[in-house]
Design a protein around this motif. Structure first.
Motif: not given
Length: 403
Positions: A307-310, A313-314, A319, A401
């Motif tokens: 999924r995409s992350y902003t 968010e990172l 996180a 991740p």
């Protein structure tokens, strides 16, 4: 997403048109100073404020504004296509290197002062006013480790417009700033936000005072066209096929991981590893991987991200990511990984036999820093350029991740 990208492309086109207007006006004033523009007689008729195309081409080459006559003709044709100059009788749409009379539309009152031009002139007037102030709000400012010239917080520009009676209300000032952004005159420094009356940082895209070289016009035109192609492909990258040319596997050739038409990673036999990372990203978000021959294999270059992350968010506390610092020592063929994304960037593919793989670079890692410079808020083209133009040894800070 499509609407945002479309707006960005339109702003780029308007910004280029603005650059053409500035370059054309600077040329017009120079030609007046050097008396190349003057009243001329032709077939018993006097045409005011004209120049002879052949004389102008001579002048452009002798003043090194163009390397040769053919390029000079292309430059003048570019001005003609943007309604800066025209044949005195409007009988010719193509500029000829001949003894024909042409004229700047500003010299005969035929310049099209449409809405876009009026907005551009308003932006130029505001820029000149701002840049001429002693304590101008246009300053060199930093955000996320990157310095931006002629930048300002959005709320400060709103305040300035009200103080200088350039707008009657904050709402009117906000509408004016958003119009300037839509026309490519100002922009968010990271090109991520519309204009808001807030502390977000913006900058003037155009330095109206800088003297333009005419040769820049063609380069900017080519760059703009390339940006439009890349941006369009990126908007539709989930549906756009990527074509790989594959030859028969031979001993010593390596495999390269990429995403095919299914969700699983596929092994694609490639040729020379060097060609895979020695270029900028072009086709559907990837660089040209390999220069091979024989049959074509069509693959859909879907993102490896689940999924995409902003960026927010990172960087959020707790996180599920772990930071790593990796040192990639390039060999004679380069580094061996592909980045993708408009911010944050991530590793899309890694050559298993490359220095990048040996250093621990993996797909789905997000790039935070390149050689100590924060790149979290930069797009893949900028990050690729930083890597390609930097030293052979690249120090990457990545976020991986926790899975």
């Amino acid at each position: 997403m499509e609407g945002t990208s479309s707006t960005r492309r339109k702003a780029m086109a308007r910004q280029h048109k603005g650059e053409v207007m500035i370059a054309g006006e600077q040329l017009r004033l120079r030609l007046h100073d050097e008396k190349l523009i003057k009243d001329r007689r032709y077939h018993l008729r006097t045409y005011p404020n004209c120049f002879v195309a052949q004389e102008l081409i001579d002048w452009l080459v002798s003043h090194k504004e163009a390397p040769d006559r053919a390029t000079a003709v292309c430059l003048m044709q570019h001005l003609m296509d943007h309604d800066i100059i025209h044949h005195v009788c409007d009988k010719r749409s193509v500029l000829k290197d001949a003894k024909l009379l042409y004229r700047f539309r500003k010299d005969d009152g035929t310049f099209p002062f449409n809405t876009e031009v009026k907005i551009f002139m308003r932006g130029q007037q505001l820029f000149e006013h701002l840049i001429g102030e002693k304590d101008s709000i246009l300053q060199l400012r930093q955000e996320h480790g990157v310095a931006y010239q002629r930048s300002f917080p959005g709320c400060q520009l709103i305040d300035w417009l009200l103080q200088n009676v350039e707008a009657e209300s904050r709402r009117q000032a906000l509408d004016l700033c958003r119009t300037l952004q839509e026309n490519g005159i100002i922009q968010h420094v990271a090109k991520k936000h519309d204009f808001f009356d807030s502390g977000l940082l913006y900058q003037f895209c155009i330095n109206f005072r800088r003297r333009r070289r005419l040769s820049e016009l063609l380069n900017e035109s080519e760059q703009h066209n390339e940006e439009v192609v890349i941006s369009t492909q990126e908007d539709n990258h989930l549906e756009s096929p990527f074509v790989l040319h594959k030859s028969q596997p031979q001993e010593g050739r390596i495999a390269f991981q990429l995403v095919g038409s299914s969700k699983d990673l596929k092994q694609v036999t490639s040729g020379h590893r060097g060609s895979l990372y020695s270029s900028q990203l072009h086709s559907a978000g990837f660089p040209p991987f390999v220069q091979l021959t024989s049959t074509s294999v069509i693959c859909n270059p879907k993102s490896v991200l689940r999924r995409s992350y902003t960026c927010e968010e990172l960087l959020a506390p707790g996180a599920p990511f772990m930071k790593k610092v990796l040192t990639v020592i390039g060999d004679d063929l380069a580094w061996g990984f592909v980045v993708r994304g408009m911010a944050p960037c991530y590793v899309q593919a890694v050559d298993p036999g490359s220095p990048a793989a040996a250093a621990g670079v993996k797909v789905r890692q997000f790039l935070c820093q390149v050689n100590g410079q924060c790149v979290l808020y930069l797009d893949y083209r900028t990050v690729s350029r930083l890597v390609m133009t930097g030293p052979c040894t690249v120090v990457l800070e990545v976020m991986e991740p926790l899975e």
